[in-house]
Design a protein around this motif. Structure first.
Motif, PDB file in Angstrom:
ATOM      1  N   PRO A  13       7.535   4.832  -4.541  1.00 41.16           N
ATOM      2  CA  PRO A  13       8.062   5.732  -5.799  1.00 41.16           C
ATOM      3  C   PRO A  13       9.164   6.776  -5.364  1.00 41.16           C
ATOM      4  O   PRO A  13       9.331   7.080  -4.052  1.00 41.16           O
ATOM      5  CB  PRO A  13       6.746   6.644  -5.947  1.00 41.16           C
ATOM      6  N   SER A  14      10.145   6.862  -6.300  1.00 41.97           N
ATOM      7  CA  SER A  14      11.187   7.841  -5.996  1.00 41.97           C
ATOM      8  C   SER A  14      11.882   8.257  -7.165  1.00 41.97           C
ATOM      9  O   SER A  14      11.539   8.035  -8.386  1.00 41.97           O
ATOM     10  CB  SER A  14      12.298   6.766  -5.219  1.00 41.97           C
ATOM     11  N   PHE A  19      16.426   6.772  -5.778  1.00 41.39           N
ATOM     12  CA  PHE A  19      16.788   5.552  -5.744  1.00 41.39           C
ATOM     13  C   PHE A  19      18.197   5.122  -5.396  1.00 41.39           C
ATOM     14  O   PHE A  19      18.627   4.233  -4.821  1.00 41.39           O
ATOM     15  CB  PHE A  19      16.246   4.907  -7.105  1.00 41.39           C
ATOM     16  N   VAL A  20      19.051   5.933  -5.940  1.00 42.74           N
ATOM     17  CA  VAL A  20      20.562   5.512  -5.796  1.00 42.74           C
ATOM     18  C   VAL A  20      20.917   5.804  -4.432  1.00 42.74           C
ATOM     19  O   VAL A  20      21.478   4.914  -3.760  1.00 42.74           O
ATOM     20  CB  VAL A  20      21.255   6.713  -6.696  1.00 42.74           C
ATOM     21  N   ALA A  23      19.767   2.333  -2.748  1.00 38.13           N
ATOM     22  CA  ALA A  23      20.467   1.306  -3.452  1.00 38.13           C
ATOM     23  C   ALA A  23      21.838   1.277  -2.457  1.00 38.13           C
ATOM     24  O   ALA A  23      22.177   0.217  -2.137  1.00 38.13           O
ATOM     25  CB  ALA A  23      20.745   1.388  -4.874  1.00 38.13           C
ATOM     26  N   ARG A  24      22.322   2.486  -2.336  1.00 38.43           N
ATOM     27  CA  ARG A  24      23.947   2.576  -1.466  1.00 38.43           C
ATOM     28  C   ARG A  24      23.596   1.986  -0.479  1.00 38.43           C
ATOM     29  O   ARG A  24      24.463   1.391   0.465  1.00 38.43           O
ATOM     30  CB  ARG A  24      24.288   4.097  -1.617  1.00 38.43           C
ATOM     31  N   ARG A  25      22.327   2.026   0.526  1.00 42.13           N
ATOM     32  CA  ARG A  25      22.170   1.485   1.695  1.00 42.13           C
ATOM     33  C   ARG A  25      21.790   0.267   1.844  1.00 42.13           C
ATOM     34  O   ARG A  25      21.546  -0.298   2.987  1.00 42.13           O
ATOM     35  CB  ARG A  25      21.231   2.547   2.414  1.00 42.13           C
ATOM     36  N   THR A  34      16.943  -4.555 -15.558  1.00 44.34           N
ATOM     37  CA  THR A  34      16.310  -3.285 -15.726  1.00 44.34           C
ATOM     38  C   THR A  34      17.073  -2.113 -15.208  1.00 44.34           C
ATOM     39  O   THR A  34      18.210  -2.402 -14.873  1.00 44.34           O
ATOM     40  CB  THR A  34      14.855  -3.322 -15.093  1.00 44.34           C
ATOM     41  N   GLY A  35      16.881  -0.951 -15.466  1.00 43.09           N
ATOM     42  CA  GLY A  35      17.682   0.171 -15.159  1.00 43.09           C
ATOM     43  C   GLY A  35      18.041   0.090 -13.483  1.00 43.09           C
ATOM     44  O   GLY A  35      18.839   0.533 -13.332  1.00 43.09           O
ATOM     45  N   PRO A  36      17.059   0.011 -12.696  1.00 43.58           N
ATOM     46  CA  PRO A  36      17.186   0.032 -11.282  1.00 43.58           C
ATOM     47  C   PRO A  36      18.205  -0.931 -11.062  1.00 43.58           C
ATOM     48  O   PRO A  36      19.253  -0.683 -10.272  1.00 43.58           O
ATOM     49  CB  PRO A  36      15.881  -0.331 -10.873  1.00 43.58           C
TER      50      PRO A  36
END
Length: 108
Positions: A13-14, A19-20, A23-25, A34-36
């Protein structure tokens, strides 16, 4: 990695901000339309995208290095109940092969 040492996906969960940052890492994001997925693409994370009833030419990701898997139809943007036939033909093996190809594009 689970208790036996085997790598496993797990629920994490985040918030969107968290989450961003993840995702950058990330070395690679694999997921559906989807959104993610779109957030990960927006921050430049390498992508393997799995599309069901939407056309990846319309919905991205748009990096020429990213890989999309799609069975070619039928296209439906209405957000009605998902039918299993939308992703038939996209196998675990084809996703794993796409992951290897996308990771190789980063190293080559």
């Amino acid at each position: 990695i689970d208790e036996s040492g085997t790598p496993r996906a797990r629920y994490l969960p985040s918030t969107i901000t968290q989450f961003v940052a993840l995702a950058r890492r990330a070395k690679l994001f694999v997921g559906g339309d989807t959104g993610p997925l779109h957030l990960a693409a927006a921050v430049g994370t390498p992508i393997v995208a799995i599309y069901g009833p939407t056309d990846p030419a319309r919905n991205g990701p748009f990096s020429p290095h990213d890989i999309t898997l799609w069975n070619g139809g039928p296209i439906d943007y209405t957000r009605r109940a998902v039918q299993a036939g939308h992703i038939s033909g996209i196998t675990v093996e084809s996703v794993a092969a796409a992951m290897r190809r996308r990771l190789a594009r980063m190293n080559g």
